[in-house]
Design an enzyme around this catalytic site. Structure first.
Site, PDB file in Angstrom:
ATOM      1  N   LYS A 114      -9.698  -4.254  -5.609  1.00 27.32           N
ATOM      2  CA  LYS A 114      -8.468  -3.654  -6.125  1.00 27.32           C
ATOM      3  C   LYS A 114      -8.547  -3.424  -7.627  1.00 27.32           C
ATOM      4  CE  LYS A 114      -5.453  -2.568  -3.125  1.00 27.32           C
ATOM      5  NZ  LYS A 114      -4.813  -3.122  -2.038  1.00 27.32           N
ATOM      6  N   LYS A 196      -8.131   7.581   3.226  1.00 24.24           N
ATOM      7  CA  LYS A 196      -7.182   6.549   3.604  1.00 24.24           C
ATOM      8  C   LYS A 196      -5.761   6.977   3.208  1.00 24.24           C
ATOM      9  CE  LYS A 196      -6.078   1.896   2.103  1.00 24.24           C
ATOM     10  NZ  LYS A 196      -5.796   0.826   2.920  1.00 24.24           N
ATOM     11  N   LYS A 199      -0.016   6.574  -0.920  1.00 28.76           N
ATOM     12  CA  LYS A 199       0.855   7.440  -1.727  1.00 28.76           C
ATOM     13  C   LYS A 199       0.171   7.911  -3.001  1.00 28.76           C
ATOM     14  CE  LYS A 199       3.122   3.465  -3.638  1.00 28.76           C
ATOM     15  NZ  LYS A 199       2.094   2.596  -3.011  1.00 28.76           N
TER      16      LYS A 199
END
Ligand code: TRP
Ligand code: SF4
Length: 329
Positions: A114, A196, A199
């Site tokens: 991440k 994937k 947003k």
């Protein structure tokens, strides 16, 4: 009847999309009958990536709650609450942070991924490294037996179990219980561009999208890239759109499409038309429910308030037990 307890949270970092629905929410809805469910809006967690615009979190929290209710979370069955309304989460996070070795956090694979993946915000904060510690506090405050998670979150949960064992051993009391993972099997759904669904990629179909938006997005979906011309045969197995048929269309239609695609009997345009119809049909109950809920926004807030009140009592009692075990009280 003593039902096992389930707890899970979602970050209010925007409105929810079909990836969130099929990945988590749908599963939550089906767990409600069998388990004592606690679901919360992880707004403090959302600060880890939204600390530059914290004002958006409140609005997103409301949207997430509306998405939950539209999708079928039921306040009669589940307790829904807001993390930041319960200061015990922060307090237990602090206590646990004193006994969690930093290397345990640094070797967490989700952390590394991440941190590199998110480019628009600096994710090198102290709080983001400690994300799984806060998550552990969230879980153990409610003595949850299981946490429904995607496979990617499994290392977080393993870490939570390690932290629980450490605490209980240090203070010689089984204050917390080790949460088990409830891994659900998730259909593979990509965004309209084949990446994937997210947003941030601008490729998502949102639970709050209306008929027009859904139709438009289906039309622009990436299909089998080898089908450059109408007469080229296609392959549903490499097509980004076909998995949506598997979710929304009747089995007979799926089979027919698969065979007609391979022989170029249908074009992608026809296929998209069919998907638009079955998808809208499938999403309709959710769309209608949303319209109904939005006429009574105060009720949404009331559901969260009532859930928070109930959750708070439980969190308070567990934190008390933890402090007693530590002889801090
Ligand atoms: N990490 C979850 C997410 O990314 C949110 C979350 C916070 C959570 N605390 C939790 C999930 C505890 C399960 C249990 O959305
Ligand atoms: Fe995909 Fe349908 Fe086109 Fe086949 S016909 S490639 S399944 S969109």
């Amino acid at each position: 009847m003593n039902r096992k307890r389930i707890l899970s949270g979602m970050q209010p970092s925007g409105k929810l999309h079909l990836g969130n629905y099929f990945g988590d929410l749908k599963n939550w809805v089906s767990l409600q009958d069998e388990f004592d469910c606690y679901f919360f809006i992880a707004d403090w967690h959302a600060l880890s990536s939204l600390y530059e615009d914290p004002h958006r979190i409140k609005e997103f929290s409301f949207e997430v709650a509306v998405d939950w209710l539209s999708a079928g979370l039921d306040p009669e069955k589940s307790t829904m609450f807001v993390q930041s309304e319960i200061p015990e989460h922060a307090e237990l996070h602090l206590i646990l942070s004193m006994m969690v070795p930093v290397p345990w956090l640094e070797r967490n694979p989700t952390y590394k991924e991440k941190k590199d993946e998110i480019k628009n915000v600096d994710m090198s904060s102290y709080g983001f490294l400690g994300y799984p510690v806060l998550q552990t506090a969230d879980i153990v405050l409610y003595k949850a037996d299981y946490v429904p998670v995607g496979i990617d979150q499994a290392p977080h949960l393993e870490l939570s179990r390690e932290i629980v064992r450490r605490f209980n051993k240090l203070y010689k009391k089984k204050v917390f219980i080790e949460p088990g993972a409830k891994i659900s099997d998730i259909p593979k759904l990509s965004g309209i561009d084949g990446r994937k669904m997210s947003k941030t990629y601008n490729n998502a179909i949102f639970l709050s999208d209306g008929e027009k938006e859904v139709g438009k997005k289906v039309k622009s979906m990436l299909t089998d890239p080898a089908r450059a011309r109408r007469e080229d045969p296609g392959d549903p197995d490499v097509c980004n759109l076909y998995p949506f048929h598997k979710i929304y269309s009747p089995k007979a239609m799926q089979d027919e499409i698969a065979s007609d695609c391979k022989t170029a009997k249908i074009g992608c345009g026809d296929c998209k038309k069919m998907l638009s119809e079955t998808m809208l049909e499938g999403m309709k109950p959710m769309m209608e429910k949303r319209q109904d809920i939005l006429t009574r926004p105060d009720e949404v807030k009331e559901i969260l308030r009532a859930g928070t009140l109930k959750a708070h009592a439980l969190a308070k009692s567990t934190l008390e037990q933890a402090k007693q075990a530590m002889k801090l009280k």
